[in-house]
Design a protein around this motif. Structure first.
Motif, PDB file in Angstrom:
ATOM      1  N   LEU A   1       1.080  11.861   1.164  1.00 30.56           N
ATOM      2  CA  LEU A   1      -0.267  10.924   1.234  1.00 30.56           C
ATOM      3  C   LEU A   1      -0.735  10.972  -0.277  1.00 30.56           C
ATOM      4  O   LEU A   1      -0.974   9.898  -1.087  1.00 30.56           O
ATOM      5  CB  LEU A   1      -1.304  11.717   1.953  1.00 30.56           C
ATOM      6  CG  LEU A   1      -1.432  11.650   3.407  1.00 30.56           C
ATOM      7  CD1 LEU A   1      -2.296  12.730   3.866  1.00 30.56           C
ATOM      8  CD2 LEU A   1      -1.700  10.216   3.810  1.00 30.56           C
TER       9      LEU A   1
ATOM     10  N   ASP B   1       1.517   8.406  -1.814  1.00 29.02           N
ATOM     11  CA  ASP B   1       1.631   7.069  -1.417  1.00 29.02           C
ATOM     12  C   ASP B   1       0.109   6.379  -1.674  1.00 29.02           C
ATOM     13  O   ASP B   1       0.068   5.164  -2.197  1.00 29.02           O
ATOM     14  CB  ASP B   1       1.470   6.855   0.355  1.00 29.02           C
ATOM     15  CG  ASP B   1       3.080   7.193   0.647  1.00 29.02           C
ATOM     16  OD1 ASP B   1       3.998   6.895  -0.188  1.00 29.02           O
ATOM     17  OD2 ASP B   1       3.485   7.313   1.837  1.00 29.02           O
ATOM     18  N   LYS B   2      -0.982   7.236  -1.388  1.00 32.14           N
ATOM     19  CA  LYS B   2      -2.251   6.944  -1.610  1.00 32.14           C
ATOM     20  C   LYS B   2      -2.817   7.124  -3.083  1.00 32.14           C
ATOM     21  O   LYS B   2      -3.928   6.620  -3.342  1.00 32.14           O
ATOM     22  CB  LYS B   2      -3.108   7.171  -0.514  1.00 32.14           C
ATOM     23  CG  LYS B   2      -2.575   6.734   0.924  1.00 32.14           C
ATOM     24  CD  LYS B   2      -3.817   7.237   2.128  1.00 32.14           C
ATOM     25  CE  LYS B   2      -5.073   6.581   1.797  1.00 32.14           C
ATOM     26  NZ  LYS B   2      -6.005   7.136   2.855  1.00 32.14           N
TER      27      LYS B   2
ATOM     28  N   ASP C   1      -7.558   8.842  -3.459  1.00 31.60           N
ATOM     29  CA  ASP C   1      -7.962   8.088  -2.149  1.00 31.60           C
ATOM     30  C   ASP C   1      -7.402   8.919  -0.926  1.00 31.60           C
ATOM     31  O   ASP C   1      -7.271   8.269   0.393  1.00 31.60           O
ATOM     32  CB  ASP C   1      -7.297   6.755  -2.357  1.00 31.60           C
ATOM     33  CG  ASP C   1      -7.883   5.729  -3.146  1.00 31.60           C
ATOM     34  OD1 ASP C   1      -9.075   5.944  -3.319  1.00 31.60           O
ATOM     35  OD2 ASP C   1      -7.248   4.877  -4.004  1.00 31.60           O
ATOM     36  N   THR C   2      -7.029  10.033  -0.995  1.00 34.16           N
ATOM     37  CA  THR C   2      -6.798  10.954   0.087  1.00 34.16           C
ATOM     38  C   THR C   2      -7.594  11.840   0.218  1.00 34.16           C
ATOM     39  O   THR C   2      -8.218  12.659  -0.400  1.00 34.16           O
ATOM     40  CB  THR C   2      -5.409  11.606  -0.407  1.00 34.16           C
ATOM     41  OG1 THR C   2      -4.248  10.679  -0.525  1.00 34.16           O
ATOM     42  CG2 THR C   2      -5.012  12.400   0.773  1.00 34.16           C
TER      43      THR C   2
ATOM     44  N   GLU D   1      -7.424  13.403   6.416  1.00 32.25           N
ATOM     45  CA  GLU D   1      -6.227  12.998   6.672  1.00 32.25           C
ATOM     46  C   GLU D   1      -4.819  13.794   6.284  1.00 32.25           C
ATOM     47  O   GLU D   1      -4.162  13.849   7.064  1.00 32.25           O
ATOM     48  CB  GLU D   1      -5.916  11.707   5.501  1.00 32.25           C
ATOM     49  CG  GLU D   1      -6.915  10.546   5.594  1.00 32.25           C
ATOM     50  CD  GLU D   1      -6.609   9.345   4.480  1.00 32.25           C
ATOM     51  OE1 GLU D   1      -6.240   8.474   4.775  1.00 32.25           O
ATOM     52  OE2 GLU D   1      -6.957   9.941   3.337  1.00 32.25           O
TER      53      GLU D   1
END
Length: 203
Positions: A31, A34-35, A39-40, A44
């Motif tokens: 995460l 990727d983000k 933004d994680t 999540e």
């Protein structure tokens, strides 16, 4: 191998704890890469790991602490690759050269450059991120220089800091799309000049 008629023995509390921690770190890595860190969210990460937020906060103080442990794990993996590549070298100079190549190769693992060199200082602060590096890749560089060069400790420390910054920049350039062989050869040329070697073909 267990008998097909006999179920696997239940895992111990320690094994379950280690498995949960590993799952959280693996999920967080995906995460964060990727983000991005900002933004994680921790829900999540928990969901991706197949566990609860309570489990996450049992293992880590908060999201920043989770990121710090992930960064430490990445740094330790890089150090292990450097040591493995240089363990059997006949001389300190060759160990430095092989370790340098191993560092650049280790940093090509997807997401590692972002985690260690971009998000690490931004999330933890330059001081904490540098301290992790100082205990890992930078430590191997400093020790290698001390073994290969007859210099005062202060000079070794200064050289190690400057070369470490150059290697980090090289990793960033490769991650950004620069030709890896050209960057690697340039860094090895620089390292050889620091070592005082005569001009010679790069290994």
């Amino acid at each position: 191998m267990p008998s097909p008629d006999r179920p696997n023995p239940p895992r111990s509390n320690l094994e379950r704890t280690q498995a949960t921690r590993h799952a959280l770190l693996e999920a967080a890595r995906v995460l964060f890469v990727d983000k991005g860190y900002a933004d994680t969210s921790t829900p999540e990460v928990s969901a991706a790991a197949g566990t609860t937020r309570g489990a996450l906060y049992h293992h880590f103080v908060d999201k920043r602490d989770l990121f710090r442990h992930l960064l430490l794990r990445e740094a330790q993996a890089v150090k292990a690759e450097i040591l493995a590549a240089s363990a059997d070298d006949p001389s300190p100079r060759q160990a430095l050269i092989d370790g340098a190549q191993a560092y650049l190769q280790a940093m090509t693992v997807p997401g590692r450059t972002r985690l260690m060199l971009i998000d690490g200082p931004a999330v933890l602060g330059l001081g904490d991120a540098t301290a992790i590096d100082d205990d890992n890749a930078a430590d191997t560089l400093r020790e290698g220089l001390a073994a290969a060069l007859d210099r005062a400790p202060a000079e070794i420390d200064a050289l190690a800091k400057l070369l470490s910054a150059a290697f980090d920049r090289a990793a960033l350039e490769i991650d950004a799309g620069a030709e890896p062989q050209a960057i690697s050869e340039s860094m090895l040329w620089l390292l050889r000049r620091v070592l005082g070697d005569d001009d010679e073909a790069v290994d």
